[in-house]
Design a protein around this motif. Structure first.
Motif, mmCIF file in Angstrom:
data_model
loop_
_atom_site.group_PDB
_atom_site.id
_atom_site.type_symbol
_atom_site.label_atom_id
_atom_site.label_comp_id
_atom_site.label_asym_id
_atom_site.label_seq_id
_atom_site.Cartn_x
_atom_site.Cartn_y
_atom_site.Cartn_z
ATOM 1 N N LEU A 1 -0.005 -2.702 -4.959
ATOM 2 C CA LEU A 1 -0.862 -3.779 -4.433
ATOM 3 C C LEU A 1 -1.002 -4.932 -5.427
ATOM 4 O O LEU A 1 -1.302 -6.064 -5.028
ATOM 5 N N ASN A 2 -0.726 -4.660 -6.692
ATOM 6 C CA ASN A 2 -0.815 -5.718 -7.711
ATOM 7 C C ASN A 2 0.193 -6.847 -7.498
ATOM 8 O O ASN A 2 0.015 -7.946 -8.027
ATOM 9 N N ILE A 3 1.251 -6.599 -6.715
ATOM 10 C CA ILE A 3 2.230 -7.686 -6.515
ATOM 11 C C ILE A 3 2.026 -8.395 -5.167
ATOM 12 O O ILE A 3 2.777 -9.288 -4.806
ATOM 13 N N LYS A 4 1.003 -7.978 -4.442
ATOM 14 C CA LYS A 4 0.784 -8.528 -3.098
ATOM 15 C C LYS A 4 0.692 -10.058 -3.091
ATOM 16 O O LYS A 4 1.380 -10.729 -2.321
ATOM 17 N N GLU A 5 -0.135 -10.604 -3.970
ATOM 18 C CA GLU A 5 -0.332 -12.057 -3.968
ATOM 19 C C GLU A 5 0.966 -12.790 -4.316
ATOM 20 O O GLU A 5 1.288 -13.813 -3.711
ATOM 21 N N ASP A 6 1.697 -12.257 -5.292
ATOM 22 C CA ASP A 6 2.986 -12.888 -5.640
ATOM 23 C C ASP A 6 3.897 -12.931 -4.413
ATOM 24 O O ASP A 6 4.563 -13.934 -4.141
ATOM 25 N N LEU A 7 3.931 -11.828 -3.679
ATOM 26 C CA LEU A 7 4.815 -11.772 -2.512
ATOM 27 C C LEU A 7 4.359 -12.766 -1.446
ATOM 28 O O LEU A 7 5.177 -13.465 -0.854
ATOM 29 N N LEU A 8 3.049 -12.833 -1.247
ATOM 30 C CA LEU A 8 2.549 -13.729 -0.202
ATOM 31 C C LEU A 8 2.781 -15.196 -0.540
ATOM 32 O O LEU A 8 2.809 -16.047 0.345
ATOM 33 N N SER A 9 2.962 -15.497 -1.821
ATOM 34 C CA SER A 9 3.180 -16.895 -2.196
ATOM 35 C C SER A 9 4.630 -17.341 -1.949
ATOM 36 O O SER A 9 4.963 -18.516 -2.034
ATOM 37 N N LEU A 10 5.492 -16.382 -1.628
ATOM 38 C CA LEU A 10 6.904 -16.748 -1.385
ATOM 39 C C LEU A 10 7.078 -17.338 0.010
ATOM 40 O O LEU A 10 6.336 -16.992 0.929
ATOM 41 N N ASN A 11 8.098 -18.212 0.155
ATOM 42 C CA ASN A 11 8.362 -18.677 1.519
ATOM 43 C C ASN A 11 9.016 -17.530 2.306
ATOM 44 O O ASN A 11 9.477 -16.540 1.730
ATOM 45 N N ASN A 12 9.038 -17.666 3.630
ATOM 46 C CA ASN A 12 9.431 -16.528 4.479
ATOM 47 C C ASN A 12 10.840 -16.019 4.199
ATOM 48 O O ASN A 12 11.095 -14.822 4.197
ATOM 49 N N LYS A 13 11.734 -16.963 3.955
ATOM 50 C CA LYS A 13 13.121 -16.571 3.726
ATOM 51 C C LYS A 13 13.240 -15.774 2.424
ATOM 52 O O LYS A 13 13.892 -14.727 2.346
ATOM 53 N N GLU A 14 12.571 -16.287 1.399
ATOM 54 C CA GLU A 14 12.613 -15.635 0.087
ATOM 55 C C GLU A 14 11.914 -14.269 0.153
ATOM 56 O O GLU A 14 12.377 -13.287 -0.426
ATOM 57 N N LEU A 15 10.809 -14.219 0.888
ATOM 58 C CA LEU A 15 10.092 -12.942 1.018
ATOM 59 C C LEU A 15 10.978 -11.907 1.719
ATOM 60 O O LEU A 15 11.110 -10.770 1.254
ATOM 61 N N ALA A 16 11.602 -12.328 2.820
ATOM 62 C CA ALA A 16 12.476 -11.394 3.540
ATOM 63 C C ALA A 16 13.579 -10.901 2.605
ATOM 64 O O ALA A 16 13.884 -9.703 2.550
ATOM 65 N N ALA A 17 14.144 -11.836 1.828
ATOM 66 C CA ALA A 17 15.220 -11.449 0.905
ATOM 67 C C ALA A 17 14.701 -10.443 -0.122
ATOM 68 O O ALA A 17 15.320 -9.399 -0.356
ATOM 69 N N GLN A 18 13.534 -10.727 -0.702
ATOM 70 C CA GLN A 18 13.039 -9.829 -1.760
ATOM 71 C C GLN A 18 12.637 -8.454 -1.222
ATOM 72 O O GLN A 18 12.797 -7.446 -1.904
ATOM 73 N N LEU A 19 12.126 -8.431 0.009
ATOM 74 C CA LEU A 19 11.750 -7.127 0.576
ATOM 75 C C LEU A 19 12.980 -6.248 0.768
ATOM 76 O O LEU A 19 12.907 -5.026 0.773
ATOM 77 N N ILE A 20 14.137 -6.878 0.922
ATOM 78 C CA ILE A 20 15.380 -6.119 1.100
ATOM 79 C C ILE A 20 16.108 -5.926 -0.240
ATOM 80 O O ILE A 20 16.557 -4.840 -0.572
ATOM 81 N N THR B 1 0.847 -1.188 0.000
ATOM 82 C CA THR B 1 0.000 0.000 0.000
ATOM 83 C C THR B 1 0.886 1.243 0.000
ATOM 84 O O THR B 1 0.694 2.168 -0.791
ATOM 85 N N HIS B 2 1.884 1.237 0.867
ATOM 86 C CA HIS B 2 2.774 2.393 0.982
ATOM 87 C C HIS B 2 3.480 2.686 -0.343
ATOM 88 O O HIS B 2 3.636 3.836 -0.736
ATOM 89 N N GLU B 3 3.882 1.621 -1.038
ATOM 90 C CA GLU B 3 4.652 1.838 -2.275
ATOM 91 C C GLU B 3 3.765 1.732 -3.522
ATOM 92 O O GLU B 3 4.275 1.695 -4.645
ATOM 93 N N LYS B 4 2.466 1.673 -3.285
ATOM 94 C CA LYS B 4 1.483 1.677 -4.383
ATOM 95 C C LYS B 4 1.718 0.549 -5.393
ATOM 96 O O LYS B 4 1.732 0.755 -6.603
#
Ligand SMILES: NC(=[NH2+])NCCC[C@H](N)C(=O)O
Length: 420
Positions: free
Chosen positions: A99-118, A94-97
């Motif tokens: 929202l279209n990638i939200k589902e893709d991000l949620l489908s990642l495992n936690n380690k991969e998500l943490a990596a991609q957020l950084i 929401t902050h970075e506008k």
């Protein structure tokens, strides 16, 4: 998982370090080109393998003297809770506008998500707009996260989440907010200007500008990263503290970028010693020092001061200044540029800084500090308990190109009380 959570507590810049948050630079520091390095707030592009090797000297030393935490581990761990995972991803998207990638991000495992957020989330070229876009990322890499000092600050027994001056660093604050809210490792209350209704767009404050000198003295830089409104926001919080508190504000030049934070021209080294960049702190210039005194919830006094060192002296902190770069102006300018004034104290008189700034080290040596190589500490060749005052030097050919030094790369969560 730690058994008892750490209660944050910092009342000085020099008390023995007990816990610190670090972030080893990853691919995010290379995810840029010379063309967009400036937008990434870098003065040059970095070579990751070299930067990591240098960084390991810092983390290797800190691992020996304190408990250390890595941002990526802390983040991965809080994502285990599915509600936290969803709310953090939603907040970021929401902050970075995006929202279209939200589902893709949620489908990642936690380690991969943490990596991609950084490290950044690549833009999918699956529409005409994204196909034609010059951007490479849907979520930009957090190039500056290894400067963990800036996005959150331990202020006494609370954590203040920073309100970053630049959009490229805002996600760092959101991540630190989530970590301090949810990590089982910390038990704390949080001050977050982003959650405060009256905070406007002109309010920004970053950790590199916030120095807690003593129980009752904060020294705060006012420049491109910390606005007067940001300092007023912090002052409001300080009003809730017991006793008399002094906020010493030091104005900073807007350029060059090596003056972004106060800790680039001034750091505390020992009970009675500080590091200064003389051209700004000892010579006549137009950058004011202002003292605000807060007592019983109100600002009792605001006055212009003759200078930072004089002001601190009047508050009973008589500090011997060691000049960054030594006595020659050219060396002072060169070494300040490479974060030569940016020392981290892991205890009183126990410093970490870059080996490259030889004139600064010479000045410290003359002031009684032994110079010790990080590699010798890590390999146990040197026993730190044999020394009282020292600088542990880390290699720094790549790291300073990111724009900071040892203080910028450390976020102390807990320090023991200083025996003044
Ligand atoms: N505490 C510090 N001095 N941090 C330095 C941060 C440097 C980083 N490139 C920035 O511009 O934000």
């Amino acid at each position: 998982m730690s058994s008892t959570p750490i209660v944050p507590h910092v009342t000085s810049e020099i008390g023995n370090l007990e816990a610190v948050i670090l972030h080893t630079p990853g691919p995010e520091v290379e995810n840029m080109t010379p063309g967009n390095a400036e937008r990434a707030l870098y003065s040059d592009i970095l070579n990751l393998p070299v930067a990591i090797e240098e960084y390991q000297q810092l983390s290797g030393v800190l691992n020996k003297v304190s408990k250390t935490f890595q941002v990526k581990d802390l983040l991965t761990e809080i994502l285990i809770d599915p509600d936290i995972k969803v709310s953090l991803v939603e907040r970021i998207c929401t902050h970075e506008k995006v929202l279209n990638i939200k589902e893709d991000l949620l489908s990642l495992n936690n380690k991969e998500l943490a990596a991609q957020l950084i490290e950044g989330v690549a833009l999918k070229r699956d529409s005409l707009t994204t196909f034609l876009s010059d951007e490479r990322y849907a979520l930009r890499p957090l190039h500056n996260f290894f400067f963990t000092r800036d996005a959150s600050v331990t202020v006494y027994n609370q954590i203040m989440i920073s309100k970053m001056a630049n959009k490229v660093r805002e996600r760092e604050s959101i991540i630190m907010d989530a970590i301090f809210n949810y990590s089982p490792h910390f038990k704390t209350s949080i001050i977050n200007p982003m959650n405060t209704w009256h905070v406007g767009t002109e309010t920004f404050i970053e950790g590199g500008d916030v120095l807690i000198a003593r129980d009752d003295i904060l020294i705060i830089g006012n420049g491109t990263r910390t606005s007067t409104q940001g300092i007023d926001f912090l002052a409001e919080q300080i009003k809730t503290q017991k006793g008399k508190k002094h906020i010493v504000v030091q104005q900073l030049p807007e350029s060059p970028e090596s003056f972004i934070h106060l800790d680039m021209i001034f750091t505390l080294l020992d009970r009675d010693t500080c590091m200064i960049y003389e051209p700004l702190l000892r010579q006549e210039n137009s950058y004011a020092t202002i003292l605000m005194t807060i007592e019983n919830g109100v600002v009792k006094e605001i006055s212009r001061q003759p200078g930072l060192l004089q002001c601190l002296k009047s508050l009973g902190m008589d500090l011997k200044p060691v000049p960054c770069g030594g006595t020659d102006l050219w060396q002072q300018e060169r070494e300040q540029w490479h974060s030569g004034a940016n020392f981290f104290a892991h205890g009183p008189g126990k410093l970490i800084g870059y080996a490259r700034n030889v004139h600064t080290l010479e000045a410290l040596n003359q002031a009684g500090f032994s110079i010790i190589k990080a590699a010798d500490v890590i390999s146990n060749k040197t026993d730190l308990s044999d020394y009282e005052k020292y600088v542990i030097t880390i290699e720094g050919s790549e790291l300073p190109r990111g724009g900071g030094g040892a203080r910028c790369m450390t976020m102390p969560v807990r320090r023991s009380k200083v025996n003044w």
